[in-house]
Design a protein around this motif. Sequence first.
Motif, short mmCIF file in Angstrom:
data_model
loop_
_atom_site.label_atom_id
_atom_site.label_comp_id
_atom_site.label_asym_id
_atom_site.label_seq_id
_atom_site.Cartn_x
_atom_site.Cartn_y
_atom_site.Cartn_z
N SER A 1 27.86 -8.06 -2.50
CA SER A 1 26.96 -8.23 -3.64
C SER A 1 26.12 -9.47 -3.40
N ILE A 2 25.06 -9.62 -4.18
CA ILE A 2 24.16 -10.75 -4.00
C ILE A 2 24.86 -12.06 -4.33
N LYS A 3 25.95 -12.00 -5.10
CA LYS A 3 26.70 -13.21 -5.45
C LYS A 3 27.45 -13.79 -4.25
N ASP A 4 27.53 -13.02 -3.14
CA ASP A 4 28.20 -13.51 -1.94
C ASP A 4 27.31 -14.41 -1.08
N LEU A 5 26.07 -14.64 -1.51
CA LEU A 5 25.21 -15.56 -0.77
C LEU A 5 25.83 -16.95 -0.75
N PRO A 6 25.63 -17.73 0.32
CA PRO A 6 26.26 -19.05 0.40
C PRO A 6 25.75 -19.99 -0.68
N GLY A 7 26.65 -20.83 -1.17
CA GLY A 7 26.30 -21.82 -2.18
C GLY A 7 25.87 -23.13 -1.54
N LEU A 8 25.77 -24.17 -2.36
CA LEU A 8 25.27 -25.46 -1.88
C LEU A 8 26.19 -26.04 -0.81
N SER A 9 27.49 -26.03 -1.04
CA SER A 9 28.43 -26.60 -0.06
C SER A 9 28.42 -25.82 1.24
N ASP A 10 28.30 -24.49 1.16
CA ASP A 10 28.26 -23.67 2.38
C ASP A 10 27.00 -23.95 3.19
N LEU A 11 25.86 -24.08 2.50
CA LEU A 11 24.61 -24.37 3.20
C LEU A 11 24.65 -25.74 3.87
N LYS A 12 25.27 -26.72 3.21
CA LYS A 12 25.39 -28.04 3.82
C LYS A 12 26.29 -27.99 5.05
N ALA A 13 27.40 -27.25 4.94
CA ALA A 13 28.34 -27.18 6.05
C ALA A 13 27.72 -26.52 7.28
N GLN A 14 26.80 -25.58 7.07
CA GLN A 14 26.15 -24.89 8.18
C GLN A 14 24.91 -25.62 8.68
#
Length: 286
Positions: free
Chosen positions: A205-218
């Motif tokens: 689902s679209i809610k599985d898009l990465p959040g702020l912490s995931d984007l920072k980690a990547q």
Amino acid sequence: MVPPRLTLVSDNTREKKEAAANEETAGLREEAPHPVQSEPEDATAHLSHAAKREKLRRLEAMLFAASEPLDAKALTRGLEAGDDVNALLLELQADYRDRGVNLVRVAGRWQFRTAEDLAFLLERQQKEDRKLSKAALETMAIIAYHQPVTRAEIEDIRGVSTSPGTLDVLMETGWIRPRGRRRAPGRPLTYGTTEDFLVHFGLDSIKDLPGLSDLKAQGLLDANLPPGFTVPSPTDVAALMPDELPLTDEGEEDEQEELALDSDEPFEDDDVTEAPKPSGGGPEAG
């Protein structure tokens, strides 16, 4: 003559017996098995091994031959009435967990995909028909996280104008679609993502898009972000939002009627004509 002093020696036989009994009781307590927690009921437990394997083989064949993900309803056609297709799919998914291909769920449907750690083996066999520009990738990300969103709202978020060709390219890929029209002057189109977008990026689902912490980690976000910077929680509601109109002409006509009723100007009806005034040549009243 002083009589000899007698020393009393306590008979601890009883104490030894009690200590031994306590040790034996403690040993029995340690050896007693812990109460077994009840495991969740297996919906396929009533099936024999051969019957279960046959049903899994049918699901496996249907999923393998499908060119696109299949939902549970489509897969029930290969089973018998009363079979728990979801339980069987979970078991089949477990069987393929450590194989070269995995059974994954994307956009609420099921599909066989190459294991993520083996994707490098197929990189040379993949075709790249078109490489999206930076502007297209930014626009795609804004639509995914802010949908439903208009072109003007995209430009406001990016801080630069968006070429109509950028949206056309994203629609050609099948990743975005026009949802409706905003209830605003000019009724601009609103855009949202499609199921093809979820399938391509392996999202359920679209809610599985990465959040702020995931984007920072990547490493996809700058380390020096402005104070109060947040990433919106994406939503993908199929139904139109209250501030959206349908794409059909009927919706536009309804909106025009609503605007006419809400207007402060007097209502005019073209079908009502004013009665003609008597000409000056008629007889005068006596």
